[in-house]
Design a protein around this motif. Structure first.
Motif, mmCIF file in Angstrom:
data_model
loop_
_atom_site.group_PDB
_atom_site.id
_atom_site.type_symbol
_atom_site.label_atom_id
_atom_site.label_comp_id
_atom_site.label_asym_id
_atom_site.label_seq_id
_atom_site.Cartn_x
_atom_site.Cartn_y
_atom_site.Cartn_z
ATOM 1 N N ILE A 1 33.768 47.023 36.906
ATOM 2 C CA ILE A 1 32.566 46.206 37.054
ATOM 3 C C ILE A 1 31.469 47.040 37.706
ATOM 4 N N ASP A 2 30.361 47.162 37.009
ATOM 5 C CA ASP A 2 29.182 47.845 37.539
ATOM 6 C C ASP A 2 28.226 46.772 38.040
ATOM 7 N N ALA A 3 28.079 46.711 39.377
ATOM 8 C CA ALA A 3 27.215 45.697 39.985
ATOM 9 C C ALA A 3 25.871 46.281 40.412
ATOM 10 N N GLY A 4 25.460 47.364 39.774
ATOM 11 C CA GLY A 4 24.179 47.972 40.104
ATOM 12 C C GLY A 4 24.302 49.020 41.169
ATOM 13 N N SER A 5 24.409 48.606 42.402
ATOM 14 C CA SER A 5 24.495 49.555 43.507
ATOM 15 C C SER A 5 25.929 49.935 43.843
ATOM 16 N N SER A 6 26.897 49.282 43.217
ATOM 17 C CA SER A 6 28.298 49.567 43.511
ATOM 18 C C SER A 6 29.144 49.367 42.262
ATOM 19 N N VAL A 7 30.321 49.984 42.285
ATOM 20 C CA VAL A 7 31.270 49.854 41.176
ATOM 21 C C VAL A 7 32.599 49.385 41.738
ATOM 22 N N GLY A 8 33.186 48.388 41.105
ATOM 23 C CA GLY A 8 34.485 47.874 41.520
ATOM 24 C C GLY A 8 35.335 47.547 40.316
ATOM 25 N N SER A 9 36.340 46.743 40.548
ATOM 26 C CA SER A 9 37.292 46.403 39.500
ATOM 27 C C SER A 9 37.412 44.889 39.366
ATOM 28 N N GLY A 10 38.058 44.455 38.297
ATOM 29 C CA GLY A 10 38.297 43.036 38.073
ATOM 30 C C GLY A 10 39.494 42.839 37.180
ATOM 31 N N ILE A 11 39.943 41.590 37.080
ATOM 32 C CA ILE A 11 41.103 41.249 36.264
ATOM 33 C C ILE A 11 40.718 40.155 35.274
ATOM 34 N N VAL A 12 41.038 40.359 34.009
ATOM 35 C CA VAL A 12 40.787 39.332 32.998
ATOM 36 C C VAL A 12 41.652 38.114 33.317
ATOM 37 N N TYR A 13 40.988 36.970 33.524
ATOM 38 C CA TYR A 13 41.700 35.778 33.982
ATOM 39 C C TYR A 13 42.116 34.862 32.833
ATOM 40 N N ASP A 14 41.299 34.788 31.786
ATOM 41 C CA ASP A 14 41.653 33.969 30.625
ATOM 42 C C ASP A 14 40.983 34.529 29.382
ATOM 43 N N ASP A 15 41.306 33.941 28.223
ATOM 44 C CA ASP A 15 40.758 34.468 26.972
ATOM 45 C C ASP A 15 39.336 33.995 26.703
ATOM 46 N N LYS A 16 38.762 33.234 27.634
ATOM 47 C CA LYS A 16 37.373 32.797 27.502
ATOM 48 C C LYS A 16 36.401 33.785 28.144
ATOM 49 N N GLY A 17 36.935 34.840 28.704
ATOM 50 C CA GLY A 17 36.090 35.883 29.269
ATOM 51 C C GLY A 17 35.883 35.800 30.757
ATOM 52 N N GLY B 1 40.819 39.695 21.088
ATOM 53 C CA GLY B 1 41.981 40.392 21.633
ATOM 54 C C GLY B 1 41.949 40.595 23.127
ATOM 55 N N LEU B 2 40.995 39.930 23.823
ATOM 56 C CA LEU B 2 40.942 40.037 25.281
ATOM 57 C C LEU B 2 42.267 39.556 25.869
ATOM 58 N N ARG B 3 42.871 40.367 26.726
ATOM 59 C CA ARG B 3 44.223 40.060 27.212
ATOM 60 C C ARG B 3 44.203 39.616 28.676
ATOM 61 N N PRO B 4 44.432 38.322 28.928
ATOM 62 C CA PRO B 4 44.501 37.858 30.326
ATOM 63 C C PRO B 4 45.749 38.407 31.011
ATOM 64 N N ALA B 5 45.645 38.641 32.305
ATOM 65 C CA ALA B 5 46.790 39.096 33.090
ATOM 66 C C ALA B 5 47.697 37.919 33.419
ATOM 67 N N THR B 6 48.947 38.230 33.731
ATOM 68 C CA THR B 6 49.897 37.226 34.193
ATOM 69 C C THR B 6 50.009 37.338 35.709
ATOM 70 N N PHE B 7 49.834 36.210 36.402
ATOM 71 C CA PHE B 7 49.902 36.209 37.861
ATOM 72 C C PHE B 7 51.283 35.744 38.314
ATOM 73 N N GLY B 8 51.831 36.429 39.306
ATOM 74 C CA GLY B 8 53.170 36.133 39.788
ATOM 75 C C GLY B 8 53.179 35.106 40.902
ATOM 76 N N ASP B 9 54.367 34.880 41.427
ATOM 77 C CA ASP B 9 54.604 33.914 42.502
ATOM 78 C C ASP B 9 54.563 34.645 43.843
ATOM 79 N N SER B 10 53.574 34.323 44.667
ATOM 80 C CA SER B 10 53.414 35.021 45.947
ATOM 81 C C SER B 10 54.625 34.845 46.851
ATOM 82 N N SER B 11 55.335 33.731 46.727
ATOM 83 C CA SER B 11 56.481 33.474 47.596
ATOM 84 C C SER B 11 57.642 34.420 47.308
ATOM 85 N N GLU B 12 57.622 35.083 46.164
ATOM 86 C CA GLU B 12 58.708 35.985 45.796
ATOM 87 C C GLU B 12 58.400 37.448 46.124
ATOM 88 N N VAL B 13 57.228 37.715 46.649
ATOM 89 C CA VAL B 13 56.874 39.085 47.028
ATOM 90 C C VAL B 13 57.708 39.494 48.237
#
Length: 348
Positions: A64-80, A130-142
């Motif tokens: 993600i390019d936010a202009g003054s900074s660059v970071g990352s993100g995770i595809v949450y669903d197929d709607k973008g 073909g946008l691929r959403p990530a699968t989120f795990g169960d925090s209680s099992e970490v």
């Protein structure tokens, strides 16, 4: 040769063999070869698990390019929809997004930001097929010791992967607003030894089942070195990410934070020698958790349960692991006298 020494020679040879000195004998070579083969297979299997996980998850991690900074993100669903850190988006409302599977730059807009938990959701203007959403795990099992991979764009190097383990769970961490953070105090964070560098924020902390277990958010600061402490990073747990992101996607804002509060505004008070000594209540709105328990403006909060409170940050940290509806014992001073009240916590 003395007969006694002659009798000892065979015995010493037997002792040497049973003590592990038999590796060079013909009988021991097959066992050693088998052990090496087992170790090689284990290493190959682990490498295969790494590669499979990266292949599964990396297409869901974006830059993600936010202009003054660059970071990352995770595809949450197929709607973008893409989930990231609030400090990644900052005050910007439009962004340039690059997916891991190609160099095409996509436009995106802010849906909503929730700085209190350092989370935000943006949405692609024109989600590609073909946008691929990530699968989120169960925090209680970490679990501590679990192997994890951190994926993101550290220092602008897109699609980078580092590896480590879960070092601890349930950490409460306060971000520094001075260094680009939101100033939030976040509970139940996952501590990891996987390298977290500038640009990793908003990316994915992943287990070897290809599940996102957290969003890397910050690295620990080393005051002696004046920089980050190697091997100590923190990620917002997947459960909190889903709680916040689902609300933003469905309603456009966070309506139920799940975070406990005393429902007061306050300021840190200092002693005569300028040491922090508590939190002075500036406002305690009627109907709020503190006001219902009899706490009022001018009171100085000095403790929550068994935790000493000296600053606003320590108060937030004491509440970070609590939930709305929990009861806590709050110690406060009024007119030089100490009192205790049982408070049923409200919500931020």
């Amino acid at each position: 040769m003395d007969a006694r020494f002659a009798r000892l020679i065979p015995l010493l040879c037997v002792a040497a063999l049973t003590a592990g000195c038999s590796a060079g004998t013909p009988a021991a070579r097959p066992a050693a070869a088998t052990a090496r083969a087992v170790a090689q297979r284990a290493a190959t299997d682990l490498e295969s698990a790494y590669r499979a996980t990266i292949k599964d998850v990396l297409p869901s991690v974006v830059q993600i390019d936010a202009g003054s900074s660059v970071g990352s993100g995770i595809v949450y669903d197929d709607k973008g929809h893409i989930v990231t850190n609030a400090h990644v988006v900052g005050a910007e409302r439009t962004f340039k997004v690059t997916v891991a599977t190609g160099e095409q730059v996509l436009g995106a807009r802010l849906v909503s930001s929730y700085p209190e938990q350092d989370l935000a959701v943006i949405r692609l203007d024109d989600p590609p097929a073909g946008l691929r959403p990530a699968t989120f795990g169960d925090s209680s099992e970490v679990a501590v010791g679990q192997i994890v991979l951190a994926m993101g764009s550290p220092l602008g190097l897109s699609s980078s992967v580092t590896q480590g383990i879960v070092s601890a769970t349930g950490r409460t961490v306060s971000e520094g607003a001075r260094d680009g953070g939101t100033g939030a105090t976040i509970g139940n964070m996952v501590q990891t030894s996987a390298a977290i560098n500038p640009g990793n924020s908003g990316g994915a902390l992943v287990n070897l089942d290809s599940e996102v277990i957290g969003i890397p958010t910050l690295a620990a600061a080393d005051p002696n070195l004046g920089g980050t402490a190697p091997g100590i990073g923190f990620a917002i747990p997947a459960s909190m990410v889903k709680t916040v992101a689902d609300q933003i996607v469905n309603t456009g804002k966070v309506t139920d934070s799940g975070r406990a509060a005393l429902n007061v505004s306050g300021r840190t008070v200092l002693t005569d020698d300028y040491r922090p000594a508590g939190v002075a209540v500036v406002d305690a709105p009627a109907g709020g958790a503190a006001a219902k328990a009899g706490i009022r403006p001018g009171d100085i909060i000095t403790g929550v349960d068994d935790t000493q409170i000296t600053t606003i940050t320590s108060l937030l940290e004491a509440l970070a692991s609590k939930k709305p509806g929990d009861q806590v014992s709050v110690t406060y001073e009024r007119d030089g006298r100490s009192s205790t009240a049982t408070v049923t916590l409200g919500e931020i």
